[in-house]
Design a protein around this motif. Structure first.
Motif, short mmCIF file in Angstrom:
data_model
loop_
_atom_site.label_atom_id
_atom_site.label_comp_id
_atom_site.label_asym_id
_atom_site.label_seq_id
_atom_site.Cartn_x
_atom_site.Cartn_y
_atom_site.Cartn_z
N ALA A 1 0.83 -1.20 0.00
CA ALA A 1 0.00 0.00 0.00
C ALA A 1 0.87 1.25 0.00
N LYS A 2 0.34 2.32 -0.60
CA LYS A 2 1.08 3.58 -0.62
C LYS A 2 1.19 4.16 0.79
N PRO A 3 2.32 4.79 1.12
CA PRO A 3 2.49 5.36 2.46
C PRO A 3 1.44 6.43 2.73
N ALA A 4 0.95 6.48 3.96
CA ALA A 4 0.00 7.50 4.37
C ALA A 4 0.73 8.83 4.55
N PRO A 5 0.02 9.97 4.48
CA PRO A 5 0.68 11.27 4.66
C PRO A 5 1.48 11.39 5.94
N ALA A 6 1.04 10.70 6.99
CA ALA A 6 1.76 10.80 8.27
C ALA A 6 3.20 10.29 8.14
N ALA A 7 3.45 9.40 7.18
CA ALA A 7 4.79 8.84 7.00
C ALA A 7 5.77 9.86 6.44
N PHE A 8 5.27 10.94 5.85
CA PHE A 8 6.16 11.93 5.24
C PHE A 8 6.53 13.06 6.20
N LEU A 9 5.94 13.08 7.38
CA LEU A 9 6.22 14.14 8.34
C LEU A 9 7.46 13.81 9.15
N ILE A 10 8.27 14.82 9.40
CA ILE A 10 9.50 14.64 10.18
C ILE A 10 9.26 15.09 11.61
N ASP A 11 9.53 14.21 12.55
CA ASP A 11 9.39 14.54 13.96
C ASP A 11 10.77 14.76 14.54
N ASP A 12 11.20 16.03 14.59
CA ASP A 12 12.54 16.34 15.10
C ASP A 12 12.70 15.98 16.56
N SER A 13 11.60 15.99 17.30
CA SER A 13 11.70 15.71 18.73
C SER A 13 12.09 14.26 19.00
N ALA A 14 11.96 13.40 17.99
CA ALA A 14 12.28 11.99 18.18
C ALA A 14 13.76 11.69 17.93
N ASP A 15 14.56 12.70 17.55
CA ASP A 15 15.98 12.51 17.26
C ASP A 15 16.78 12.66 18.55
N PRO A 16 17.38 11.59 19.09
CA PRO A 16 18.14 11.70 20.36
C PRO A 16 19.27 12.70 20.27
N TYR A 17 19.96 12.76 19.13
CA TYR A 17 21.07 13.70 18.99
C TYR A 17 20.59 15.13 19.13
N GLU A 18 19.48 15.46 18.45
CA GLU A 18 18.94 16.81 18.54
C GLU A 18 18.49 17.14 19.96
N ASN A 19 17.90 16.17 20.63
CA ASN A 19 17.44 16.39 22.00
C ASN A 19 18.61 16.70 22.93
N VAL A 20 19.67 15.90 22.83
CA VAL A 20 20.84 16.12 23.68
C VAL A 20 21.52 17.44 23.35
N SER A 21 21.62 17.74 22.04
CA SER A 21 22.24 18.99 21.62
C SER A 21 21.48 20.20 22.14
N ASP A 22 20.15 20.16 22.03
CA ASP A 22 19.33 21.28 22.51
C ASP A 22 19.45 21.44 24.02
N ALA A 23 19.48 20.30 24.72
CA ALA A 23 19.60 20.37 26.18
C ALA A 23 20.95 20.96 26.59
N ASP A 24 22.03 20.54 25.90
CA ASP A 24 23.36 21.08 26.21
C ASP A 24 23.43 22.58 25.92
N TYR A 25 22.81 22.99 24.82
CA TYR A 25 22.82 24.42 24.47
C TYR A 25 22.08 25.23 25.51
N ALA A 26 20.93 24.72 25.96
CA ALA A 26 20.15 25.43 26.97
C ALA A 26 20.91 25.53 28.28
N ASP A 27 21.57 24.41 28.66
CA ASP A 27 22.37 24.43 29.91
C ASP A 27 23.52 25.42 29.80
N ASN A 28 24.16 25.46 28.63
CA ASN A 28 25.29 26.36 28.43
C ASN A 28 24.86 27.82 28.51
N GLN A 29 23.73 28.13 27.89
CA GLN A 29 23.21 29.49 27.92
C GLN A 29 22.84 29.90 29.34
#
Length: 285
Positions: free
Chosen positions: A195-223
């Motif tokens: 079956a063809k992928p549903a529209p939900a499959a094309f959306l990017i959830d940045d919050s699910a990226d562990p690297y981005e989460n750790v990077s954002d947390a480190d940046y906030a702590d540094n600031q």
């Protein structure tokens, strides 16, 4: 006229058990003569006699069925279209003036179609496809204006636009909307692998990226650490003013702090400006 009173008196499909039984029942209701229609209309108009209104409505239910069948190509239940048309008929009976010299059926057709049109536009698709006047006109006329299956060419688009009095771009847009279909946002639970992928499959959830989460947390702590260090380099009064003006939930005004320190608001502004300048220099270092 109360719609609830009249509606309760109508032999609707849910009452008689089936749509076929309803249609059969309304076709057995006698058609009113001109004299009968005029008399009933005047009785309702002058005396507010609901019994007369009921007879006017009942005698025209067969016409509602006739109009509803003309919209069977939109994929909606005929019973629903009839129900909406009955509402339009009741509105027409309420507004009908027997002194205008026209039959009720000629006057009511506008109200019946208007209710059906509104119902179709709301329920034909999940997303409403026609919102402007030009789009609504095209929605109900484009399919019968097309001379063949498939997309219209430039000449056909120009002809339809001229016939309906709308821009060519609107014709193209509505043709595209009518050719589309609703797609579920998420894939059904039993979807197969092909079956063809549903529209939900094309959306990017940045919050699910562990690297981005750790990077954002480190940046906030540094600031936050930089802010704490910069505040520590200020004298007590400057630090207190910056804290009250920018960091507290209930922020103070210049006048609030001026009253607290017994100085002018301009002096507080100067202290704040010097403190902010010093902090920016520490951030840049």
């Amino acid at each position: 006229m109360s719609q609830s009173l009249v509606t309760a008196s109508l032999p609707l499909p849910s009452v008689v058990g089936s749509l076929d039984a309803y249609i059969s029942a309304v076709h057995r209701i006698p058609v009113l003569s001109v004299e009968e229609e005029q008399a009933l209309s005047r009785d309702f108009l002058e005396e507010a006699n609901l019994a007369s209104a009921k007879k006017l409505v009942m005698s025209h239910l067969r016409f509602v069925v006739h109009v509803a069948r003309g919209y069977s190509g939109y994929g909606l239940q005929l019973a629903d279209l009839i129900q909406e048309g009955n509402i339009g008929l009741m509105k027409a009976v309420k507004r009908f003036d027997p002194d205008q010299g026209v039959r009720l059926v000629s006057f009511a057709v506008h109200w019946i179609r208007a209710e059906m049109h509104e119902f179709i536009l709301k329920n034909w698709r999940i997303v409403k496809v026609a919102t402007t006047k030009a789009q609504r006109k095209l929605f109900f006329n484009l399919r019968k204006s097309k001379k063949r299956l498939g997309w219209m060419n430039a000449t056909e688009v120009r002809t339809v636009a001229q016939d309906l009095g709308v821009p060519e771009a609107t014709v193209r847009e509505m043709e595209s909307r009518l050719s589309g279909r609703d797609i579920g946002f998420e894939a059904p639970a039993d979807a197969d692998d092909d079956a063809k992928p549903a529209p939900a499959a094309f959306l990017i959830d940045d919050s699910a990226d562990p690297y981005e989460n750790v990077s954002d947390a480190d940046y906030a702590d540094n600031q936050m650490q930089n802010l704490t260090d910069a505040l520590a380099h200020l004298d007590e009064r400057s630090r207190h003013i910056v804290q009250r003006r920018w960091l507290d939930d209930d922020k103070a005004t210049l006048q609030d702090l001026a009253d607290e320190y017994g100085v002018s608001a301009e002096r507080i502004r100067q202290v704040e400006a010097n403190a902010m300048k010093k902090m920016r220099g520490l951030f840049a270092a």
